[in-house]
Design a protein around this motif. Structure first.
Motif, PDB file in Angstrom:
ATOM      1  N   ALA A 162       0.826  -1.206   0.000  1.00 17.56           N
ATOM      2  CA  ALA A 162       0.000   0.000   0.000  1.00 17.56           C
ATOM      3  C   ALA A 162       0.864   1.262   0.000  1.00 17.56           C
ATOM      4  O   ALA A 162       0.534   2.258  -0.664  1.00 17.56           O
ATOM      5  CB  ALA A 162      -0.928  -0.006   1.214  1.00 17.56           C
ATOM      6  N   GLY A 163       1.984   1.218   0.744  1.00 13.90           N
ATOM      7  CA  GLY A 163       2.887   2.361   0.752  1.00 13.90           C
ATOM      8  C   GLY A 163       3.540   2.594  -0.593  1.00 13.90           C
ATOM      9  O   GLY A 163       3.684   3.738  -1.048  1.00 13.90           O
ATOM     10  N   LEU A 164       3.943   1.509  -1.266  1.00 15.69           N
ATOM     11  CA  LEU A 164       4.604   1.645  -2.568  1.00 15.69           C
ATOM     12  C   LEU A 164       3.662   2.202  -3.626  1.00 15.69           C
ATOM     13  O   LEU A 164       4.053   3.054  -4.434  1.00 15.69           O
ATOM     14  CB  LEU A 164       5.160   0.290  -3.006  1.00 15.69           C
ATOM     15  N   ILE A 165       2.412   1.730  -3.643  1.00 14.67           N
ATOM     16  CA  ILE A 165       1.489   2.214  -4.665  1.00 14.67           C
ATOM     17  C   ILE A 165       0.970   3.612  -4.345  1.00 14.67           C
ATOM     18  O   ILE A 165       0.334   4.247  -5.206  1.00 14.67           O
ATOM     19  CB  ILE A 165       0.305   1.246  -4.871  1.00 14.67           C
ATOM     20  N   SER A 166       1.232   4.110  -3.125  1.00 17.66           N
ATOM     21  CA  SER A 166       0.826   5.475  -2.797  1.00 17.66           C
ATOM     22  C   SER A 166       1.751   6.515  -3.417  1.00 17.66           C
ATOM     23  O   SER A 166       1.409   7.692  -3.480  1.00 17.66           O
ATOM     24  CB  SER A 166       0.776   5.662  -1.280  1.00 17.66           C
ATOM     25  N   VAL A 167       2.935   6.082  -3.857  1.00 16.26           N
ATOM     26  CA  VAL A 167       3.892   6.996  -4.481  1.00 16.26           C
ATOM     27  C   VAL A 167       3.500   7.200  -5.946  1.00 16.26           C
ATOM     28  O   VAL A 167       3.180   6.242  -6.648  1.00 16.26           O
ATOM     29  CB  VAL A 167       5.325   6.438  -4.375  1.00 16.26           C
ATOM     30  N   ASP A 168       3.536   8.433  -6.375  1.00 11.42           N
ATOM     31  CA  ASP A 168       3.186   8.768  -7.757  1.00 11.42           C
ATOM     32  C   ASP A 168       4.066   7.973  -8.725  1.00 11.42           C
ATOM     33  O   ASP A 168       5.301   8.034  -8.635  1.00 11.42           O
ATOM     34  CB  ASP A 168       3.384  10.266  -7.982  1.00 11.42           C
ATOM     35  N   PRO A 169       3.468   7.204  -9.651  1.00  9.19           N
ATOM     36  CA  PRO A 169       4.285   6.445 -10.616  1.00  9.19           C
ATOM     37  C   PRO A 169       5.230   7.320 -11.420  1.00  9.19           C
ATOM     38  O   PRO A 169       6.265   6.844 -11.903  1.00  9.19           O
ATOM     39  CB  PRO A 169       3.231   5.791 -11.523  1.00  9.19           C
ATOM     40  N   GLY A 170       4.889   8.582 -11.545  1.00  9.88           N
ATOM     41  CA  GLY A 170       5.774   9.484 -12.277  1.00  9.88           C
ATOM     42  C   GLY A 170       7.140   9.640 -11.651  1.00  9.88           C
ATOM     43  O   GLY A 170       8.118   9.949 -12.339  1.00  9.88           O
ATOM     44  N   GLN A 171       7.227   9.406 -10.326  1.00  8.35           N
ATOM     45  CA  GLN A 171       8.521   9.494  -9.653  1.00  8.35           C
ATOM     46  C   GLN A 171       9.478   8.443 -10.199  1.00  8.35           C
ATOM     47  O   GLN A 171      10.634   8.728 -10.520  1.00  8.35           O
ATOM     48  CB  GLN A 171       8.326   9.295  -8.144  1.00  8.35           C
ATOM     49  N   SER A 172       8.996   7.208 -10.302  1.00  5.93           N
ATOM     50  CA  SER A 172       9.824   6.133 -10.824  1.00  5.93           C
ATOM     51  C   SER A 172      10.144   6.342 -12.294  1.00  5.93           C
ATOM     52  O   SER A 172      11.271   6.109 -12.750  1.00  5.93           O
ATOM     53  CB  SER A 172       9.121   4.784 -10.620  1.00  5.93           C
TER      54      SER A 172
END
Length: 287
Positions: A162-172
């Motif tokens: 849940a924490g990982l998917i909370s980060v905007d995919p644009g960051q990666s």
């Protein structure tokens, strides 16, 4: 100047007074009830066998939580994988360990020798390289660590996912555009940002783990609950000895609650700062 009290304020004050009176009454009932035998409670609170059991409880919590978090991180990454094999395995693992009671899992690991008298490392369809007697290998300590850690890993996997998917995919995507590999972007960019969503519920899991260790008493693990049970089996002072365990559990969880409050406040400040300024990828971050 009007001194009239609004109906809302009157109701609020009445409710506050009622709660305080109820709390005082409950405290008086507990303190004044001779059946609690508070003199026995204080006499056994710091007794060496009880303190040894407390140390076992704390040690189990730290080891099982560390192993559970490490395994949970791997499961969370597998769960998010585009490859169906690791994703399916992680989903099956989480489904099984979250769907069965921890007590059943502990008893299963403790009685593993019934299914596998020997644990061996073998070449598939070939000779056995090394083997151990399961009864010798699976002691109450190893059964407790394995049972607690594997169960905790299932819950930590979902928290971390849940924490990982909370980060905007644009960051990666931005990190990979600057030449970072997907694994390095995950390690240097995604996971640090996900920590603000991961750490608060992890604190809840740590508190749950402290209380969950009491289940290992059923496999003769000398934890805090088992220690007080051993005493009241001799003295028949069941209630005061149980209160000894209650006092220590409340003390530990209260300290953890205070720590969790500070951590949540720290990350709440981080969220407010992020609301004012969006992060960018500097050369230092990508180095």
């Amino acid at each position: 100047m009007s001194l009239a009290v609004s109906p809302a304020n009157y109701a609020r004050r009445s409710l506050t007074a009622a709660i305080l009176l109820l709390a005082l009454y409950m405290a008086w009932v507990i303190i004044a009830n001779q059946a609690f035998q508070w003199n026995v409670v204080f006499a056994w609170l710091f007794e060496p066998s009880v303190m040894q059991g407390l140390m076992v409880t704390l040690g189990l919590t730290v080891v099982a939580m560390a192993l559970g978090t490490a395994i949970g991180l791997l499961l969370a990454i597998c769960r998010l994988s585009a490859n169906r094999l690791p994703s399916g395995f992680a989903s099956l693992y989480i489904w099984f360990f979250r769907g069965t009671p921890m007590l059943v899992q502990l008893i299963f690991w403790y009685n593993l020798a019934t299914l596998f008298p020997e644990i061996s490392i073998t070449i598939p369809f070939g000779p056995t390289l090394i083997s151990w007697d399961t009864n010798t290998l699976i002691t109450p300590l190893t059964a407790a660590i394995v049972g607690l850690a594997l169960n905790e890993a299932a819950y930590m996997a979902e928290i971390i996912r849940a924490g990982l998917i909370s980060v905007d995919p644009g960051q990666s995507e931005a990190a990979q555009a600057f030449g970072m590999t997907r694994e390095r972007a995950l390690r240097r960019i995604v996971i640090p940002q996900a920590m603000r969503s991961i750490i608060p519920p992890t604190g809840n899991q740590l508190i749950s783990m402290i209380k969950g260790t009491s289940l290992v008493s059923v496999i003769a693990m000398n934890d805090l609950l088992y220690s007080v049970q051993a005493v009241y089996n001799r003295t028949f002072e069941i209630i005061p000895m149980l209160m000894v365990a209650v006092v220590w559990y409340l003390f530990i969880t209260s300290i953890l609650n205070i720590g969790q409050s500070y951590i949540e406040a720290y990350y709440a400040r981080g969220d407010r700062r992020d609301g004012q300024r969006q992060p960018d990828f500097s050369e230092a971050e990508l180095a």
